[in-house]
Design a protein around this motif. Structure first.
Motif, PDB file in Angstrom:
ATOM      1  N   LYS A   1      -4.082  -2.196  -9.431  1.00  0.00           N
ATOM      2  CA  LYS A   1      -4.130  -3.568  -8.910  1.00  0.00           C
ATOM      3  C   LYS A   1      -3.437  -4.541  -9.861  1.00  0.00           C
ATOM      4  O   LYS A   1      -2.712  -5.441  -9.431  1.00  0.00           O
ATOM      5  CB  LYS A   1      -5.581  -3.982  -8.686  1.00  0.00           C
ATOM      6  N   LYS A   2      -3.652  -4.361 -11.136  1.00  0.00           N
ATOM      7  CA  LYS A   2      -3.048  -5.242 -12.140  1.00  0.00           C
ATOM      8  C   LYS A   2      -1.522  -5.104 -12.152  1.00  0.00           C
ATOM      9  O   LYS A   2      -0.796  -6.105 -12.157  1.00  0.00           O
ATOM     10  CB  LYS A   2      -3.604  -4.914 -13.532  1.00  0.00           C
ATOM     11  N   ILE A   3      -1.042  -3.877 -12.143  1.00  0.00           N
ATOM     12  CA  ILE A   3       0.409  -3.658 -12.183  1.00  0.00           C
ATOM     13  C   ILE A   3       1.063  -4.091 -10.873  1.00  0.00           C
ATOM     14  O   ILE A   3       2.195  -4.592 -10.865  1.00  0.00           O
ATOM     15  CB  ILE A   3       0.725  -2.182 -12.490  1.00  0.00           C
ATOM     16  N   GLU A   4       0.359  -3.956  -9.764  1.00  0.00           N
ATOM     17  CA  GLU A   4       0.893  -4.446  -8.491  1.00  0.00           C
ATOM     18  C   GLU A   4       1.097  -5.963  -8.542  1.00  0.00           C
ATOM     19  O   GLU A   4       2.113  -6.482  -8.065  1.00  0.00           O
ATOM     20  CB  GLU A   4      -0.039  -4.065  -7.342  1.00  0.00           C
TER      21      GLU A   4
ATOM     22  N   GLU B   1       0.808  -1.213   0.000  1.00  0.00           N
ATOM     23  CA  GLU B   1       0.000   0.000   0.000  1.00  0.00           C
ATOM     24  C   GLU B   1       0.847   1.271   0.000  1.00  0.00           C
ATOM     25  O   GLU B   1       0.401   2.321  -0.439  1.00  0.00           O
ATOM     26  CB  GLU B   1      -0.936   0.005   1.215  1.00  0.00           C
ATOM     27  N   GLN B   2       2.062   1.171   0.520  1.00  0.00           N
ATOM     28  CA  GLN B   2       2.983   2.313   0.519  1.00  0.00           C
ATOM     29  C   GLN B   2       4.084   2.134  -0.521  1.00  0.00           C
ATOM     30  O   GLN B   2       5.113   2.788  -0.461  1.00  0.00           O
ATOM     31  CB  GLN B   2       3.599   2.495   1.911  1.00  0.00           C
ATOM     32  N   GLY B   3       3.854   1.239  -1.472  1.00  0.00           N
ATOM     33  CA  GLY B   3       4.857   0.945  -2.488  1.00  0.00           C
ATOM     34  C   GLY B   3       4.753   1.821  -3.716  1.00  0.00           C
ATOM     35  O   GLY B   3       3.913   2.730  -3.799  1.00  0.00           O
ATOM     36  N   ALA B   4       5.590   1.536  -4.702  1.00  0.00           N
ATOM     37  CA  ALA B   4       5.709   2.365  -5.897  1.00  0.00           C
ATOM     38  C   ALA B   4       4.387   2.554  -6.622  1.00  0.00           C
ATOM     39  O   ALA B   4       3.989   3.679  -6.954  1.00  0.00           O
ATOM     40  CB  ALA B   4       6.741   1.744  -6.843  1.00  0.00           C
ATOM     41  N   THR B   5       3.676   1.470  -6.879  1.00  0.00           N
ATOM     42  CA  THR B   5       2.473   1.542  -7.705  1.00  0.00           C
ATOM     43  C   THR B   5       1.311   2.205  -6.982  1.00  0.00           C
ATOM     44  O   THR B   5       0.646   3.084  -7.536  1.00  0.00           O
ATOM     45  CB  THR B   5       2.069   0.133  -8.166  1.00  0.00           C
ATOM     46  N   HIS B   6       1.062   1.810  -5.742  1.00  0.00           N
ATOM     47  CA  HIS B   6      -0.072   2.359  -5.001  1.00  0.00           C
ATOM     48  C   HIS B   6       0.119   3.838  -4.669  1.00  0.00           C
ATOM     49  O   HIS B   6      -0.841   4.617  -4.710  1.00  0.00           O
ATOM     50  CB  HIS B   6      -0.294   1.567  -3.714  1.00  0.00           C
ATOM     51  N   VAL B   7       1.331   4.244  -4.331  1.00  0.00           N
ATOM     52  CA  VAL B   7       1.556   5.628  -3.903  1.00  0.00           C
ATOM     53  C   VAL B   7       1.734   6.579  -5.086  1.00  0.00           C
ATOM     54  O   VAL B   7       1.194   7.684  -5.100  1.00  0.00           O
ATOM     55  CB  VAL B   7       2.782   5.711  -2.968  1.00  0.00           C
TER      56      VAL B   7
END
Length: 377
Positions: free
Chosen positions: A218-221, A199-205
């Protein structure tokens, strides 16, 4: 008064050098007897190459490469330390601001062009490479950069995969046999501490600001999780364990985990090459600023980096920014004596960009006029 001016760029509007010049114009319009010491500043994002080149008297190198969408471009990096150190920035190669919002396609953006520039510097025989990681359009986990260095990725049918975020979940086999050996010291200039995943990673943030929609995030995560798994399977290194791994859409994770780079805040790196601290020690006022000052500013952004130096010498420091966002008031607790926005009326974003230089000079004039008048009471 002796005044030090050291500001970040106003992203997408003015480079650091331009910001400093307009602030100086405002100061001298009010009182031509003030002495202004200007510095070009960057934190690893847009303007990092210019800042190091100006500060160190560097040599600009132009190289043919590709942008985030594999279109041919010319990019620049600088050689400093008598040619022993190269400084480059992702923002002028695969930068977010190189394309307007409506033309960004983060699912297909890749970091290949950054790898091309990195290889050019290595082939010139440098001993150290500083890479500014701020402001990228990519979220490919550094896959493109690795491909530029000779790594190849394949799907379950052994078909080569293109370097892009959409390929991450399709990776089944990786060939490292042709990977270029990086016999240089690598420094990643960045103020981000996020890990690659979560949740605090590259894609979500950072995915949303790059143009990813919630369902795409969600897909890229999921793709990033597969990417991490495949690299760990081959290299026995978990690229999700590193602070800063989420920088630049995951490029940080590859630089730290695979290429053994050291992560250092960009402002700290630049100040190490500058005489700014010496000037601050002998000045009467410090002025800093950025495009928008908000609650994120306290996490390693340029204004707080400059304030930290000023606080050591008990110098009053003000921040003049394009806008003041949520939570900016918290910065008063760090020691700023004033936080100002150059906006003086409601306007569209484009109007704000177009009028920023004049608004900055006017705001600076007003602030210095107030200070000078108070001093005479």
């Amino acid at each position: 008064m002796k005044i030090v001016v050291a500001c970040d760029s106003y992203k997408g509007c003015m480079y650091s050098k331009e910001v400093a010049q307009h602030i100086e114009n405002g100061i001298l319009k009010q009182n031509p007897h003030h002495e202004v010491w200007k510095y070009t500043i960057a934190d690893g994002g847009e303007g990092t190459v210019s800042a190091f080149c100006d500060t160190c008297g560097g040599q600009l190198i132009e190289v043919s490469t590709v942008d985030a969408y594999m279109k041919k471009i010319k990019a620049q990096y600088t050689l400093i330390d008598q040619g022993q150190t190269a400084v480059m920035e992702a923002a002028n190669i695969i930068g977010l601001n190189m394309y307007p919002r409506e033309k960004r396609a983060p699912l297909f953006a890749c970091s290949y062009g950054l790898g091309v520039v990195l290889l050019d510097a290595v082939k010139r025989g440098v001993k150290k490479v500083i890479i500014g990681l701020g402001g990228t359009a990519t979220n490919d986990g550094g896959m493109g950069m690795l491909m530029a260095l000779g790594v190849r990725f394949f799907d379950e049918n052994h078909k080569p995969l293109p370097a892009q975020a959409l390929s991450l979940e399709k990776i089944h086999y990786i060939d490292f046999n042709r990977m270029h050996k990086m016999n240089v010291e690598l420094i990643a200039a960045c103020d981000v501490a996020n890990h690659l995943l979560g949740e605090q990673g590259a894609t979500h943030v950072f995915g949303k600001q790059k143009g990813l929609y919630p369902n795409q995030i969600k897909k890229i995560e999921r793709g990033m999780e597969n990417y991490r798994f495949q690299l760990q399977r081959y290299l026995k290194v978990d690229i999700n364990t590193f602070e800063g791994g989420g920088a630049a859409g995951g490029i940080g994770a590859i630089l730290i985990g695979m290429l053994h780079a050291k992560m250092v805040p960009g402002i700290k790196l630049l100040l190490g090459y500058s005489n700014l601290e010496e000037k601050v020690a002998h000045c009467d006022l410090v002025i800093t600023g950025e495009g928008q000052t908000d609650k994120q500013t306290k996490f390693g952004k340029v204004p707080v980096g400059i304030l930290t130096v000023a606080n050591r010498y008990h110098k009053p420091t003000i921040c003049i920014s394009g806008a003041l966002g949520l939570g900016y008031q918290d910065l008063y607790e760090l020691g700023f004596i004033g936080l100002f926005s150059i906006s003086d009326r409601a306007m569209t974003f484009q109007q704000a960009l177009d009028n920023a230089p004049a608004k900055l000079e006017a705001a600076t004039f007003a602030i210095i006029n107030t200070i000078d008048k108070i001093k005479h009471f």
